[in-house]
Design a protein around this motif. Sequence first.
Motif, PDB file in Angstrom:
ATOM      1  N   LEU A 160      57.954  96.520 146.344  1.00  0.00           N
ATOM      2  CA  LEU A 160      58.820  96.052 147.007  1.00  0.00           C
ATOM      3  C   LEU A 160      60.157  96.236 147.089  1.00  0.00           C
ATOM      4  N   ASP A 161      60.620  96.607 145.824  1.00  0.00           N
ATOM      5  CA  ASP A 161      62.038  96.808 145.645  1.00  0.00           C
ATOM      6  C   ASP A 161      62.511  98.214 145.797  1.00  0.00           C
ATOM      7  N   GLU A 162      62.662  98.624 147.354  1.00  0.00           N
ATOM      8  CA  GLU A 162      62.953  99.994 147.597  1.00  0.00           C
ATOM      9  C   GLU A 162      64.280 100.622 147.191  1.00  0.00           C
ATOM     10  N   ASN A 163      65.153  99.616 147.180  1.00  0.00           N
ATOM     11  CA  ASN A 163      66.344 100.356 146.712  1.00  0.00           C
ATOM     12  C   ASN A 163      66.869 100.185 145.118  1.00  0.00           C
ATOM     13  N   VAL A 216      64.469  91.408 145.062  1.00  0.00           N
ATOM     14  CA  VAL A 216      64.008  91.752 146.462  1.00  0.00           C
ATOM     15  C   VAL A 216      64.895  91.108 147.561  1.00  0.00           C
ATOM     16  N   ASP A 217      65.278  91.757 148.555  1.00  0.00           N
ATOM     17  CA  ASP A 217      66.065  91.018 149.675  1.00  0.00           C
ATOM     18  C   ASP A 217      65.254  90.740 150.758  1.00  0.00           C
ATOM     19  N   PHE A 218      65.585  90.101 151.642  1.00  0.00           N
ATOM     20  CA  PHE A 218      64.645  89.417 152.729  1.00  0.00           C
ATOM     21  C   PHE A 218      63.761  90.488 153.511  1.00  0.00           C
ATOM     22  N   GLN A 219      64.619  91.731 153.721  1.00  0.00           N
ATOM     23  CA  GLN A 219      63.732  92.877 154.367  1.00  0.00           C
ATOM     24  C   GLN A 219      62.748  93.284 153.436  1.00  0.00           C
ATOM     25  N   VAL A 255      58.480  92.995 154.335  1.00  0.00           N
ATOM     26  CA  VAL A 255      57.375  94.293 154.055  1.00  0.00           C
ATOM     27  C   VAL A 255      55.919  93.580 153.390  1.00  0.00           C
ATOM     28  N   LEU A 256      56.185  92.785 152.370  1.00  0.00           N
ATOM     29  CA  LEU A 256      55.113  92.139 151.856  1.00  0.00           C
ATOM     30  C   LEU A 256      54.237  91.266 152.600  1.00  0.00           C
ATOM     31  N   VAL A 257      54.844  90.209 153.428  1.00  0.00           N
ATOM     32  CA  VAL A 257      54.582  89.447 154.351  1.00  0.00           C
ATOM     33  C   VAL A 257      53.685  90.340 155.244  1.00  0.00           C
TER      34      VAL A 257
END
Length: 96
Positions: A62-65, A70-73, A77-79
């Motif tokens: 999830l941690d794209e950056n 993990v931010d809301f955006q 993605v997970l949800v």
Amino acid sequence: MTSQLESAMEGLIKVFHSYSSKEGDKYKLSKAEMKSLLQGELSEFLAGSSDPLVVEKIMRDLDENQDGEVDFQEFVVLVAALTVACNEFFIQSQLK
């Protein structure tokens, strides 16, 4: 009157912030907050995995950056991915 979808969106936002506000950046989930959220809100999904590193793998995916949080955006993605998987399961169970 609030629609079902609006209520669901509000619920997602409230759940995220109820966990993200516990430590550090109140707008991001730390690893500990993410683990707490997964255990508190998605325990059935975690129970289906025998991998002891499942939380770490989810966090890394999830941690794209790559900031370690993990931010809301990233959370949405997970949800979304879990919702798609649940929908596919629902459709398959209807075909049987």
